[in-house]
Structure formats: structure tokens, C-alpha cells
Design a protein around this motif. Sequence first.
Motif, PDB file in Angstrom:
ATOM      1  N   GLN A 307       0.673  -1.165  -0.004  1.00  0.00           N
ATOM      2  CA  GLN A 307      -0.164   0.142  -0.026  1.00  0.00           C
ATOM      3  C   GLN A 307       1.046   1.406   0.122  1.00  0.00           C
ATOM      4  O   GLN A 307       0.648   2.309  -0.466  1.00  0.00           O
ATOM      5  N   SER A 308       2.107   1.336   0.767  1.00  0.00           N
ATOM      6  CA  SER A 308       2.866   2.290   0.709  1.00  0.00           C
ATOM      7  C   SER A 308       3.939   2.370  -0.319  1.00  0.00           C
ATOM      8  O   SER A 308       4.683   3.287  -0.478  1.00  0.00           O
ATOM      9  N   ARG A 309       3.654   1.442  -1.362  1.00  0.00           N
ATOM     10  CA  ARG A 309       4.638   1.489  -2.620  1.00  0.00           C
ATOM     11  C   ARG A 309       3.841   1.302  -3.703  1.00  0.00           C
ATOM     12  O   ARG A 309       4.468   0.512  -4.695  1.00  0.00           O
ATOM     13  N   ASP A 310       2.892   2.071  -3.827  1.00  0.00           N
ATOM     14  CA  ASP A 310       2.050   1.847  -5.326  1.00  0.00           C
ATOM     15  C   ASP A 310       1.620   0.531  -5.722  1.00  0.00           C
ATOM     16  O   ASP A 310       1.799   0.176  -6.957  1.00  0.00           O
ATOM     17  N   GLY A 311       1.548  -0.242  -4.701  1.00  0.00           N
ATOM     18  CA  GLY A 311       0.938  -1.704  -5.105  1.00  0.00           C
ATOM     19  C   GLY A 311       2.356  -2.665  -5.269  1.00  0.00           C
ATOM     20  O   GLY A 311       1.923  -3.964  -5.403  1.00  0.00           O
ATOM     21  N   LYS A 312       3.305  -2.231  -5.040  1.00  0.00           N
ATOM     22  CA  LYS A 312       4.561  -3.137  -5.442  1.00  0.00           C
ATOM     23  C   LYS A 312       5.404  -3.255  -4.016  1.00  0.00           C
ATOM     24  O   LYS A 312       5.170  -2.603  -2.961  1.00  0.00           O
ATOM     25  N   ASN A 313       6.471  -4.331  -4.076  1.00  0.00           N
ATOM     26  CA  ASN A 313       7.165  -4.243  -3.046  1.00  0.00           C
ATOM     27  C   ASN A 313       8.053  -3.225  -2.872  1.00  0.00           C
ATOM     28  O   ASN A 313       8.588  -2.892  -1.638  1.00  0.00           O
ATOM     29  N   ASN A 314       8.474  -2.466  -4.049  1.00  0.00           N
ATOM     30  CA  ASN A 314       9.389  -1.379  -3.484  1.00  0.00           C
ATOM     31  C   ASN A 314       9.078  -0.238  -4.711  1.00  0.00           C
ATOM     32  O   ASN A 314       8.505  -0.404  -5.744  1.00  0.00           O
ATOM     33  N   ALA A 316      11.501   2.685  -6.910  1.00  0.00           N
ATOM     34  CA  ALA A 316      12.771   2.959  -7.060  1.00  0.00           C
ATOM     35  C   ALA A 316      12.704   4.631  -7.423  1.00  0.00           C
ATOM     36  O   ALA A 316      13.964   5.258  -7.575  1.00  0.00           O
ATOM     37  N   ASN A 317      11.680   5.361  -7.398  1.00  0.00           N
ATOM     38  CA  ASN A 317      11.642   6.685  -7.831  1.00  0.00           C
ATOM     39  C   ASN A 317      12.326   7.552  -6.872  1.00  0.00           C
ATOM     40  O   ASN A 317      12.216   7.391  -5.357  1.00  0.00           O
ATOM     41  N   PHE A 318      13.047   8.547  -7.232  1.00  0.00           N
ATOM     42  CA  PHE A 318      13.452   9.527  -6.434  1.00  0.00           C
ATOM     43  C   PHE A 318      12.600  10.292  -5.566  1.00  0.00           C
ATOM     44  O   PHE A 318      11.308  10.449  -6.293  1.00  0.00           O
ATOM     45  N   HIS A 319      12.761  10.772  -4.425  1.00  0.00           N
ATOM     46  CA  HIS A 319      11.745  11.335  -3.468  1.00  0.00           C
ATOM     47  C   HIS A 319      10.660  10.681  -2.998  1.00  0.00           C
ATOM     48  O   HIS A 319      10.002  11.201  -2.244  1.00  0.00           O
ATOM     49  N   GLU A 320      10.701   9.287  -3.293  1.00  0.00           N
ATOM     50  CA  GLU A 320       9.692   8.178  -3.114  1.00  0.00           C
ATOM     51  C   GLU A 320      10.152   7.229  -2.099  1.00  0.00           C
ATOM     52  O   GLU A 320       9.694   6.542  -1.354  1.00  0.00           O
ATOM     53  N   ARG A 321      11.413   6.653  -2.755  1.00  0.00           N
ATOM     54  CA  ARG A 321      11.970   5.504  -2.322  1.00  0.00           C
ATOM     55  C   ARG A 321      12.406   5.366  -0.697  1.00  0.00           C
ATOM     56  O   ARG A 321      12.339   4.268  -0.368  1.00  0.00           O
ATOM     57  N   MET A 322      12.721   6.716  -0.190  1.00  0.00           N
ATOM     58  CA  MET A 322      12.906   6.807   1.035  1.00  0.00           C
ATOM     59  C   MET A 322      11.840   6.843   2.014  1.00  0.00           C
ATOM     60  O   MET A 322      11.783   6.401   3.236  1.00  0.00           O
ATOM     61  N   ARG A 323      10.706   7.247   1.587  1.00  0.00           N
ATOM     62  CA  ARG A 323       9.778   7.673   2.407  1.00  0.00           C
ATOM     63  C   ARG A 323       8.198   6.990   2.183  1.00  0.00           C
ATOM     64  O   ARG A 323       7.276   6.840   2.859  1.00  0.00           O
ATOM     65  N   SER A 325       4.761   6.360  -0.068  1.00  0.00           N
ATOM     66  CA  SER A 325       3.454   7.149  -0.427  1.00  0.00           C
ATOM     67  C   SER A 325       2.264   6.403  -0.148  1.00  0.00           C
ATOM     68  O   SER A 325       2.267   5.284   0.512  1.00  0.00           O
ATOM     69  N   GLY A 326       1.487   7.129   0.085  1.00  0.00           N
ATOM     70  CA  GLY A 326       0.037   6.680   0.601  1.00  0.00           C
ATOM     71  C   GLY A 326      -0.361   7.203   2.088  1.00  0.00           C
ATOM     72  O   GLY A 326       0.450   7.714   2.563  1.00  0.00           O
ATOM     73  N   LEU A 327      -1.520   6.650   2.456  1.00  0.00           N
ATOM     74  CA  LEU A 327      -2.026   6.830   4.051  1.00  0.00           C
ATOM     75  C   LEU A 327      -1.137   6.488   4.985  1.00  0.00           C
ATOM     76  O   LEU A 327      -0.730   7.406   6.044  1.00  0.00           O
ATOM     77  N   PHE A 328      -0.476   5.272   5.077  1.00  0.00           N
ATOM     78  CA  PHE A 328       0.325   4.768   5.979  1.00  0.00           C
ATOM     79  C   PHE A 328       1.742   5.562   5.955  1.00  0.00           C
ATOM     80  O   PHE A 328       2.219   6.008   7.140  1.00  0.00           O
ATOM     81  N   ALA A 329       2.353   5.681   4.804  1.00  0.00           N
ATOM     82  CA  ALA A 329       3.426   6.775   4.510  1.00  0.00           C
ATOM     83  C   ALA A 329       3.210   7.905   5.268  1.00  0.00           C
ATOM     84  O   ALA A 329       4.188   8.558   6.056  1.00  0.00           O
ATOM     85  N   ASP A 330       2.358   8.542   5.002  1.00  0.00           N
ATOM     86  CA  ASP A 330       1.727  10.053   5.327  1.00  0.00           C
ATOM     87  C   ASP A 330       1.653  10.040   6.867  1.00  0.00           C
ATOM     88  O   ASP A 330       2.176  10.819   7.821  1.00  0.00           O
ATOM     89  N   MET A 331       1.087   8.891   7.466  1.00  0.00           N
ATOM     90  CA  MET A 331       1.091   8.604   8.724  1.00  0.00           C
ATOM     91  C   MET A 331       2.316   8.732   9.744  1.00  0.00           C
ATOM     92  O   MET A 331       2.502   9.406  10.575  1.00  0.00           O
ATOM     93  N   ILE A 332       3.200   7.988   8.985  1.00  0.00           N
ATOM     94  CA  ILE A 332       4.633   7.715   9.685  1.00  0.00           C
ATOM     95  C   ILE A 332       5.410   9.002   9.557  1.00  0.00           C
ATOM     96  O   ILE A 332       5.804   9.554  10.613  1.00  0.00           O
TER      97      ILE A 332
END
Length: 369
Positions: A307-314, A316-323, A325-332
Motif C-alpha cells: 500500500q505504501s509502494r504503489d501496490g509493489k514491493n518497492n 525506485a523513484n527519487f523522492h519516494e523510495r526513502m519515504r 507514499s499513501g496513507l500509511f507513509a503519510d501517517m509515519i
Amino acid sequence: MMDKKSPGSNSPHEVPRPLIYKGRGAISNHSGRFEQFQHADADDGWDNLEQELAPITTEVLIDNTRSIINWNNSPDVPFDRSINPYRGCEHGCIYCFARPSHTYLGLSAGLDFESRILIKPDAAKLLRKELSKKNYHCAPIAMGTNTDPYQPLEKQQQITRQVLQVLAECKHPVSIVTKSAMIERDIDILAEMASAGLAQVFISVTTLSNKLSRSLEPRAAAPQRRLETIRRLHEAGIPTGLMTAPIIPVLTDPELEQILIAAHEAGATSAGYVLLRLPLEVAPLFEEWLVHHYPLKASHVMSIVRQSRDGKNNQANFHERMRGSGLFADMIRQRFSLTSKKLGFNKRHLEMNTALFQVPGRPEQLGLF
């Protein structure tokens, strides 16, 4: 031996043999993605699955690299150069994003990564040579960005200490990330460098649970020992921060606030975090570990990861790979930001001093004239 096209496939009656080696993180040793065939251990009916396997002895290999400074232009990290004295890491952290790098050597990202370690004995010599180049421009060098510079082999090899001695001699700034208490050995060098604005350290703390840590990162220092390291570095006058990396959904994310508070009480003045990353071979290795150690939580963990990786396990995009995306990532992100603000973390950015840099050997050369 299985065909490369289906490395994880098993017949309905085939039970993969779990490789539970004491002190190791991975429980398999599949061949890397560049190999023609996929090899994996499997129970042939003769072995007793309940029998404890003999320990794996670490094999030390020599890396005859011709350069020691790695360069990057990633917008996700605050440095453009780094040094890794070792390839592979004995700490055995199952989540380590560096595991796939072993496949470039024809080795496995699984058990090979943590038991077949390449050392760079000429690192200090190469560093001195590269710092002497006419076009070298001084900027902070990062250590511990790929594999830990203070993994167990460092006790005998002392490659990291030799590198630090060169950097101290040249008055070159350095930033270190580690999860090892062994860094305390080099307080004598780091404290002197820090007094001139030339050193800072980040200690990685993933969990405060000894039980979880023992299987998650089997040969790393215990959580409380890492907090003690933060305290000792802070008392020595070395700017010390916390890295809560990686944050693992369900398993470690409930501890986020407690980890930040514990590190603050130990003397950390800054903090950062990375959401769990599962690139390439790391994803099946982590999921395999998860199913074995936490079978009732495995599907929940992987669901949130995806859910935090656009439906994938990972990602690789810059600005997203460390943090992520999505609701869980925003909550963290919000939890980390709020707690860090309350504790006074990251109030000011530490500027490393680059004005003191001295080219290796130059004073002696000038003295001849």
C-alpha cells in the motif's frame, strides 16, 4: 537445481528446506538474478528438518578495487560521495537494501551477503591518492551508507580506523552511520575531528525489542547497547543523531515514538528515518524471513508495504523510495515530525567544516623548496 525462469516455484508436494543458521539473518541462498541457473537447497527426504545446522563460518575475500570514493548525484541523500570499506555485511540484517549488490559478484544476496565478505585492505592508501588529485574538491564523505563500516570484521581488519586516520590527518569532514558499538573504539579520532566541525555520527536503531532484533539483525549490537553508544559519543562531544531505519509496518512502527524518546534521553540531537525498502532480491528474502518468524503477521506487513509502494514491493523513484507514499507513509511522516518537534530534534543543520582541508603530503612537498 531449478530453471532460472521459476526460482521460487515448488510442486504441491515439495517443501523447501529452511536454512536456520544461528547468528544469520537470511534463511536461503538463492543464486543472483544474473546467473544462468537458480540454485537453492531443498529437503531430499534424507535430512532431518529438525536437526540444527552447523554454523556458517565467515569467509573473507579481498576486493582489489582501484578506487575507494563512490560518487552519486541522488537527490534523496545529503552527500555526493561515500566510502565503503567492506562489501557484504556480517550483521545479517534481513532488510538490508545493499544485499542485491552481491549478485554483481556472482554471489547470493542471501546467506552469501552476510557470510562471504569482501574487504578493501588498501582503502586508506587509495583514499590518500584520491584526495591528492588536483581536481579534488572537499565535501563531507559519508561512511556506512551501503554496508556497516563497523561490522564484526572491523575489529581485526581496522580498515575503517585507517580511513579515519587519513581523513583526520587531512582535516577532511566525515559523516558515519552505524549500528555497532565498535565505533566507540575510534572516539579518540572522532572527538578531535568533531571539535573542528569535521565529524558527525548517526546510530541506527530499528527496534527496542531484543527478541525482534536478534532475528532481524542477528549480529548487530543490542538495542540498549546502541543507545549507550549514543550516550558515550555525545559525552565525548561528537554530534550524534538517530536513524530509525528502516521503519517496518506492524513490526517496528508502533515503537517509533519510544525509539525517538530513548535516543533523545541518550543525547541524540537529530533524527531521521527511512520506510522499509525491498529492492530486487531483498523482497523475497524478507518475505521468506517474515513467514518463518512472524507467520501470523506476514500478510498484514506485506499488505501495508505494498500500500505504501504503489501496490509493489518497492519504489525506485527519487523522492519516494526513502519515504513511500499513501496513507500509511503519510501517517509515519506526521508521527515522526510531531515527535521530533516535541523533542527538539533537527532544530539546526550541522554544517561540516571544509575550509580546513589539507591535501595529503602537500606541506612536506612545500618544505623542500
